[in-house]
Design a protein around this motif. Structure first.
Motif, PDB file in Angstrom:
ATOM      1  N   PRO A   2      53.119  20.214 -44.329  1.00 54.90           N
ATOM      2  CA  PRO A   2      53.024  19.151 -45.330  1.00 54.90           C
ATOM      3  C   PRO A   2      52.426  19.673 -46.629  1.00 54.90           C
ATOM      4  O   PRO A   2      51.596  20.591 -46.618  1.00 54.90           O
ATOM      5  CB  PRO A   2      52.107  18.118 -44.662  1.00 54.90           C
ATOM      6  N   PRO A   3      52.828  19.123 -47.761  1.00 55.77           N
ATOM      7  CA  PRO A   3      52.279  19.586 -49.045  1.00 55.77           C
ATOM      8  C   PRO A   3      50.799  19.258 -49.163  1.00 55.77           C
ATOM      9  O   PRO A   3      50.304  18.301 -48.549  1.00 55.77           O
ATOM     10  CB  PRO A   3      53.107  18.816 -50.079  1.00 55.77           C
ATOM     11  N   ARG A   4      50.120  20.068 -49.945  1.00 57.18           N
ATOM     12  CA  ARG A   4      48.695  19.841 -50.211  1.00 57.18           C
ATOM     13  C   ARG A   4      48.497  19.631 -51.701  1.00 57.18           C
ATOM     14  O   ARG A   4      48.992  20.423 -52.514  1.00 57.18           O
ATOM     15  CB  ARG A   4      47.860  21.024 -49.734  1.00 57.18           C
ATOM     16  N   ILE A   5      47.797  18.578 -52.055  1.00 60.17           N
ATOM     17  CA  ILE A   5      47.435  18.305 -53.448  1.00 60.17           C
ATOM     18  C   ILE A   5      45.926  18.448 -53.610  1.00 60.17           C
ATOM     19  O   ILE A   5      45.154  17.933 -52.798  1.00 60.17           O
ATOM     20  CB  ILE A   5      47.845  16.875 -53.867  1.00 60.17           C
ATOM     21  N   ASP A   6      45.509  19.183 -54.638  1.00 56.38           N
ATOM     22  CA  ASP A   6      44.093  19.282 -54.997  1.00 56.38           C
ATOM     23  C   ASP A   6      43.932  18.894 -56.460  1.00 56.38           C
ATOM     24  O   ASP A   6      44.673  19.388 -57.326  1.00 56.38           O
ATOM     25  CB  ASP A   6      43.574  20.706 -54.803  1.00 56.38           C
ATOM     26  N   LEU A   7      42.984  18.009 -56.735  1.00 52.50           N
ATOM     27  CA  LEU A   7      42.595  17.692 -58.103  1.00 52.50           C
ATOM     28  C   LEU A   7      41.378  18.540 -58.430  1.00 52.50           C
ATOM     29  O   LEU A   7      40.332  18.410 -57.796  1.00 52.50           O
ATOM     30  CB  LEU A   7      42.251  16.204 -58.239  1.00 52.50           C
ATOM     31  N   ILE A   8      41.515  19.446 -59.391  1.00 50.81           N
ATOM     32  CA  ILE A   8      40.389  20.299 -59.761  1.00 50.81           C
ATOM     33  C   ILE A   8      40.113  20.136 -61.253  1.00 50.81           C
ATOM     34  O   ILE A   8      40.992  19.757 -62.022  1.00 50.81           O
ATOM     35  CB  ILE A   8      40.644  21.781 -59.420  1.00 50.81           C
ATOM     36  N   GLN A   9      38.877  20.423 -61.646  1.00 56.12           N
ATOM     37  CA  GLN A   9      38.569  20.360 -63.071  1.00 56.12           C
ATOM     38  C   GLN A   9      39.166  21.595 -63.761  1.00 56.12           C
ATOM     39  O   GLN A   9      39.385  22.636 -63.137  1.00 56.12           O
ATOM     40  CB  GLN A   9      37.057  20.279 -63.301  1.00 56.12           C
TER      41      GLN A   9
ATOM     42  N   PRO B 150      45.506  14.187 -70.308  1.00 55.51           N
ATOM     43  CA  PRO B 150      44.532  14.767 -69.380  1.00 55.51           C
ATOM     44  C   PRO B 150      44.503  16.287 -69.486  1.00 55.51           C
ATOM     45  O   PRO B 150      45.517  16.914 -69.792  1.00 55.51           O
ATOM     46  CB  PRO B 150      45.049  14.327 -68.003  1.00 55.51           C
ATOM     47  N   MET B 151      43.347  16.887 -69.212  1.00 55.75           N
ATOM     48  CA  MET B 151      43.250  18.343 -69.278  1.00 55.75           C
ATOM     49  C   MET B 151      42.858  18.969 -67.948  1.00 55.75           C
ATOM     50  O   MET B 151      42.864  20.192 -67.815  1.00 55.75           O
ATOM     51  CB  MET B 151      42.260  18.763 -70.357  1.00 55.75           C
ATOM     52  N   HIS B 152      42.507  18.138 -66.957  1.00 56.60           N
ATOM     53  CA  HIS B 152      42.149  18.702 -65.659  1.00 56.60           C
ATOM     54  C   HIS B 152      43.413  18.947 -64.835  1.00 56.60           C
ATOM     55  O   HIS B 152      44.484  18.426 -65.140  1.00 56.60           O
ATOM     56  CB  HIS B 152      41.135  17.798 -64.965  1.00 56.60           C
ATOM     57  N   VAL B 153      43.304  19.768 -63.801  1.00 56.48           N
ATOM     58  CA  VAL B 153      44.464  20.411 -63.192  1.00 56.48           C
ATOM     59  C   VAL B 153      44.807  19.815 -61.826  1.00 56.48           C
ATOM     60  O   VAL B 153      43.926  19.658 -60.975  1.00 56.48           O
ATOM     61  CB  VAL B 153      44.211  21.924 -63.050  1.00 56.48           C
ATOM     62  N   VAL B 154      46.087  19.508 -61.633  1.00 61.70           N
ATOM     63  CA  VAL B 154      46.618  19.142 -60.322  1.00 61.70           C
ATOM     64  C   VAL B 154      47.255  20.379 -59.705  1.00 61.70           C
ATOM     65  O   VAL B 154      48.108  21.021 -60.323  1.00 61.70           O
ATOM     66  CB  VAL B 154      47.673  18.018 -60.424  1.00 61.70           C
ATOM     67  N   LEU B 155      46.826  20.722 -58.493  1.00 58.83           N
ATOM     68  CA  LEU B 155      47.421  21.827 -57.763  1.00 58.83           C
ATOM     69  C   LEU B 155      48.310  21.285 -56.650  1.00 58.83           C
ATOM     70  O   LEU B 155      47.902  20.383 -55.906  1.00 58.83           O
ATOM     71  CB  LEU B 155      46.347  22.716 -57.132  1.00 58.83           C
ATOM     72  N   LEU B 156      49.498  21.823 -56.529  1.00 58.24           N
ATOM     73  CA  LEU B 156      50.391  21.540 -55.415  1.00 58.24           C
ATOM     74  C   LEU B 156      50.567  22.838 -54.642  1.00 58.24           C
ATOM     75  O   LEU B 156      51.125  23.806 -55.166  1.00 58.24           O
ATOM     76  CB  LEU B 156      51.740  21.019 -55.917  1.00 58.24           C
ATOM     77  N   ASP B 157      50.028  22.857 -53.426  1.00 57.89           N
ATOM     78  CA  ASP B 157      50.051  24.074 -52.606  1.00 57.89           C
ATOM     79  C   ASP B 157      49.508  25.276 -53.379  1.00 57.89           C
ATOM     80  O   ASP B 157      50.050  26.382 -53.346  1.00 57.89           O
ATOM     81  CB  ASP B 157      51.471  24.358 -52.107  1.00 57.89           C
TER      82      ASP B 157
END
Length: 352
Positions: free
Chosen positions: A255-262, A291-298
């Motif tokens: 399954p995909p993983r999403i991380d919200l990071i600064q 927005p300037m913070h980063v969404v990571l997908l996998d």
């Protein structure tokens, strides 16, 4: 927190999340309490910019950084009139103002210096404060909340908050040992990474980083290993190097993983030469107030986000670079819920 040695903390609310993401069962309140009681200190160090540092490490880390930071600031010191005599005077005044646990906000210290005939605003004030930090006089105190509820930095006496000794720039064997500790902690927590990555993160020369790696091999024999990829040497914990390529194959979909990071997260700012593996350019400075913070997908850059607060709830403005699939949407909602748990409040997505 100690494993990371230092964590960039430019924006305090988001920096709390950076720490919590790497600490089991941590919340915003727990991180805030660690900052309030001085377990975690916030000060200018390394590149330099704001960083969270454990109180046991700040003394030797400042000893490793202070002379380089002072040299780097010389042009601004001359421009703003922060010469040796006035810096010594402002240091004594600032130390007396916060002694005995009398933590003061930036505005309060501005008044203190202004009443003494020293700069109480503008760059002159800023560089008097930074000089006091680099000199081991000031460090963060217990934050206070503004009338609007936002956390505000205070300043305290370095010797009352940091447990590690700081008596000026390190030299000789002490400096070499500190370089070894820095290299060991950096590559253990951020590897695989390159010498150039560590140099950019720490502000040290590549020669210093290479010396640090040599000393680290004596401090902790076998702890670090080197692997080569794309004709570049990467250093990482030996246990991780042994595991490379050893993961069993599977036909089961992951399954995909999403991380919200600064945007200043160590996943971004901990690297330079190898940052391109992230899949985009970061930190990102948006147009049109985006927005300037980063969404990571996998693990790769896939969008941008920010939070806002209204009616006792947190709203997450998330903008994916491409429309999310059903599975990615589920992962995003799970990450939003995790952020709500961290904050201790309802969290909802308002834009995707």
């Amino acid at each position: 927190m100690r494993n990371l040695l230092a964590v960039q903390a430019q924006e305090f609310p988001y920096a709390r999340w950076t720490v919590a993401q790497r600490t089991p069962a941590s919340t915003a309140a727990i991180v805030e309490q660690d900052v309030a009681d001085g377990t975690i200190l916030r000060t200018h160090i390394l590149r330099p910019t704001w960083h969270f540092v454990h109180r046991d490490d700040l003394g030797w880390l400042m000893g490793l950084s202070s002379d380089r930071l002072d040299r780097g600031n010389q042009g601004m010191y001359r421009r703003t009139g922060v010469d040796e005599e006035t810096a010594a005077r402002s240091g004594r005044i600032l130390a007396a103002a916060v002694a005995g646990g009398a933590h003061k906000t930036r505005e309060e210290l501005a008044d203190v210096l202004g009443q003494a005939g020293l700069p109480g605003k503008g760059l002159g004030f800023v560089y008097h404060l930074m000089h006091a930090e680099i000199s081991g006089i000031l460090v963060s105190g217990a934050p206070v909340r503004s009338a609007g509820g936002a956390l505000k930095q205070t300043y305290a006496l370095f010797e009352e908050r940091a447990t590690g000794r700081f008596a000026g720039p390190l030299t000789g064997t002490e400096r070499e040992q500190a370089l070894g500790q820095l290299a060991l902690r950096y590559f253990s927590s951020r590897g695989p990474a390159t010498v150039k990555d560590c140099s950019a993160w720490s502000g040290l020369t590549m020669k210093d980083v290479k010396l640090g790696l040599h000393v680290a091999s004596d401090l902790a024999p076998g702890a670090l290993a080197a692997v080569s990829a794309d004709d570049v040497d990467f250093y990482l914990p030996s246990a991780h190097a042994e595991a490379l390529g050893a993961l069993p194959g599977t036909n089961e979909p992951i399954p995909p993983r999403i991380d919200l990071i600064q945007c200043y997260d160590e996943y971004v700012m901990g690297y330079s030469q190898s940052r391109h593996y992230l899949g985009g350019t970061a930190p990102y400075f948006p147009e049109d107030n985006g927005p300037m913070h980063v969404v990571l997908l996998d693990g790769r850059l896939a969008g941008w986000w920010r939070h806002s607060f209204t009616g006792g709830a947190c709203e997450l403005d998330v903008r994916m670079n491409t429309p999310a699939t059903k599975e990615e949407q589920a992962a995003l909602e799970a990450e939003a819920a995790r952020y709500g748990t961290f904050l201790g409040m309802e969290t909802k997505l308002v834009r995707q």
